[in-house]
Design a protein around this motif. Sequence first.
Motif, PDB file in Angstrom:
ATOM      1  N   GLN A   1     -59.180  12.811 -88.157  1.00 18.21           N
ATOM      2  CA  GLN A   1     -60.476  13.150 -88.722  1.00 18.21           C
ATOM      3  C   GLN A   1     -60.854  14.584 -88.368  1.00 18.21           C
ATOM      4  O   GLN A   1     -60.864  14.965 -87.206  1.00 18.21           O
ATOM      5  CB  GLN A   1     -61.553  12.193 -88.204  1.00 18.21           C
TER       6      GLN A   1
ATOM      7  N   ARG B   1     -63.474   9.289 -97.924  1.00 17.54           N
ATOM      8  CA  ARG B   1     -64.624  10.067 -98.409  1.00 17.54           C
ATOM      9  C   ARG B   1     -64.302  10.879 -99.661  1.00 17.54           C
ATOM     10  O   ARG B   1     -65.217  11.379-100.330  1.00 17.54           O
ATOM     11  CB  ARG B   1     -65.144  10.979 -97.302  1.00 17.54           C
ATOM     12  N   PHE B   2     -63.019  10.997 -99.995  1.00 18.10           N
ATOM     13  CA  PHE B   2     -62.635  11.730-101.193  1.00 18.10           C
ATOM     14  C   PHE B   2     -62.475  10.805-102.403  1.00 18.10           C
ATOM     15  O   PHE B   2     -62.159  11.262-103.499  1.00 18.10           O
ATOM     16  CB  PHE B   2     -61.330  12.491-100.948  1.00 18.10           C
TER      17      PHE B   2
ATOM     18  N   THR C   1     -56.908   9.143-102.073  1.00 19.46           N
ATOM     19  CA  THR C   1     -58.151   9.528-102.746  1.00 19.46           C
ATOM     20  C   THR C   1     -58.404   8.720-104.005  1.00 19.46           C
ATOM     21  O   THR C   1     -59.492   8.809-104.590  1.00 19.46           O
ATOM     22  CB  THR C   1     -58.132  11.025-103.121  1.00 19.46           C
TER      23      THR C   1
ATOM     24  N   GLY D   1     -57.351  16.839 -99.835  1.00 26.18           N
ATOM     25  CA  GLY D   1     -58.282  15.828-100.320  1.00 26.18           C
ATOM     26  C   GLY D   1     -59.419  16.476-101.093  1.00 26.18           C
ATOM     27  O   GLY D   1     -59.821  15.997-102.168  1.00 26.18           O
ATOM     28  N   GLU D   2     -59.947  17.564-100.563  1.00 27.64           N
ATOM     29  CA  GLU D   2     -61.010  18.300-101.248  1.00 27.64           C
ATOM     30  C   GLU D   2     -60.502  18.866-102.565  1.00 27.64           C
ATOM     31  O   GLU D   2     -61.212  18.856-103.579  1.00 27.64           O
ATOM     32  CB  GLU D   2     -61.509  19.429-100.343  1.00 27.64           C
TER      33      GLU D   2
ATOM     34  N   ASP E   1     -59.109  17.209 -89.616  1.00 31.16           N
ATOM     35  CA  ASP E   1     -57.948  18.099 -89.708  1.00 31.16           C
ATOM     36  C   ASP E   1     -58.081  19.073 -90.872  1.00 31.16           C
ATOM     37  O   ASP E   1     -58.873  18.878 -91.788  1.00 31.16           O
ATOM     38  CB  ASP E   1     -56.640  17.303 -89.801  1.00 31.16           C
TER      39      ASP E   1
ATOM     40  N   TYR F   1     -60.485   8.179 -92.653  1.00 28.50           N
ATOM     41  CA  TYR F   1     -61.302   9.353 -92.985  1.00 28.50           C
ATOM     42  C   TYR F   1     -61.068   9.907 -94.389  1.00 28.50           C
ATOM     43  O   TYR F   1     -61.916  10.623 -94.921  1.00 28.50           O
ATOM     44  CB  TYR F   1     -61.120  10.462 -91.942  1.00 28.50           C
ATOM     45  N   MET F   2     -59.955   9.543 -95.021  1.00 31.60           N
ATOM     46  CA  MET F   2     -59.696  10.058 -96.359  1.00 31.60           C
ATOM     47  C   MET F   2     -60.483   9.322 -97.434  1.00 31.60           C
ATOM     48  O   MET F   2     -60.546   9.767 -98.583  1.00 31.60           O
ATOM     49  CB  MET F   2     -58.194   9.970 -96.661  1.00 31.60           C
TER      50      MET F   2
ATOM     51  N   ASN G   1     -57.326  16.967 -95.162  1.00 29.16           N
ATOM     52  CA  ASN G   1     -58.674  17.157 -95.687  1.00 29.16           C
ATOM     53  C   ASN G   1     -58.726  18.250 -96.749  1.00 29.16           C
ATOM     54  O   ASN G   1     -59.443  18.139 -97.740  1.00 29.16           O
ATOM     55  CB  ASN G   1     -59.640  17.489 -94.549  1.00 29.16           C
ATOM     56  N   LYS G   2     -57.942  19.319 -96.524  1.00 30.90           N
ATOM     57  CA  LYS G   2     -57.937  20.416 -97.487  1.00 30.90           C
ATOM     58  C   LYS G   2     -57.445  19.941 -98.850  1.00 30.90           C
ATOM     59  O   LYS G   2     -58.054  20.232 -99.887  1.00 30.90           O
ATOM     60  CB  LYS G   2     -57.055  21.566 -96.996  1.00 30.90           C
TER      61      LYS G   2
END
Length: 323
Positions: A157, A306-307, A232, A166-167, A159, A303-304, A163-164
Amino acid sequence: MQDLVTVFGGSGFLGSQVVRALAKQGLRVRVAVRQPHLAHTMRLLGDVGQIEVVQANVRNEASVQRALAGAQGCVNLVGLLYETGRQKFQSVHTMGARNIAAQAKAAGLKSLVQVSAIGADANSEAKYARTKGMGEAAVREAFPDAVIIRPSIIFGQGDGFFNKFGEMAVISPVLPLIGGGKTRFQPVFVGDVAKAIAKAVTDPACAGKTYELGGAAVVSFKEVMEIINAQTGRARLLMPLPMPVAGLIGKLCEIVTLTPVAPPLTSDQVELLKTDNVVTGAYPGLSDLGITATTLEAVLPTYMYRFRRGGQYADETERMVAA
C-alpha cells in the motif's frame, strides 16, 4: 527500551515500515529526515517516547553527525527515483551514502545497513543504477562491516509501481508495454523488506554481507500489465512501445514536468528497463534471513481495489448492474 537506531529517510513508503519493525523489537528509533514537520506522525508507530524525529540532510556532514549521536546502529534509506533541483543521483546515492558511512564509522556505531537496489552497478548506463553501485562501493570503503540490501521492485500500500499503473488504467484506454513488455521483475513485499532490514541492523551475523531481496514470483512487464487489468477490473489495451520511443517520451516528460510533481516516465527509467530486475542467486536473500516471501496475490487486492469502478464496493456495484 534497548539500543538507538537512526533511520535516514525513515518517513517514506519503506521507511515507515522499517521504523515500525524496529519499534516492535523494543528499539528506540530516531527518524532523520529533511523536513521533520512533515513526519510528525512517525511517532505514532511506537510507544510514547520510543520514536523521535530530527532534521538531517545526508549531504550535510554536521547534520548527519547530530542524527547519529548516541546511536548504536543506523539505516540509510535515502534515495531518488528521478532528479530535481539540487537532488541529484550522484549527490544523494553516492555522496550521501559515503557521508553517512564515514560518520557512522567515526561515531563508533556497531552496525550500518545501506539500502541499494538490484541492478546496482558502477558501470551501468542508467544513472540510477550507476550511482547506487558507486554508493555501495563508498559505503564498503568507509564501513567494511556494513550490510547492503538490494531489493527488487517493492510493492505494498502506497507503492510507486503498481499504484502508478493502476492510476494510468483509470484514465487511459491503453497501457504501455515498454520494450515489448519483456523485462522481468521479482516484486517483493514492503513488509518483508522491512523485516529484513530490521534483522540486518541488529544481527551481528549479517555484518559485511550483501543481500538480494526478491519476491515469491518472477513476472514480466507484460504480466504486470495483465495483473493491473485484472486487479482494476479494466480491460485496457496493452500496446508495445519500442525502447527508443519510450526513451524519447521520457526525455520530453523530464522537460515539461514541473517539480515536485513526479514525471510519469524518465529516460533513465527506460534505460533501467533494458535489464531484468531479479535476484542473481549470487547473494543470500529473504530465506537466509528466515523470512518467507509474501505473494502478490495476498497483498495487491488489499489496496488495488480503489482503482476499480465502485472502489471497495466494486463487487456489490457489479451485482446491482447485473440485476
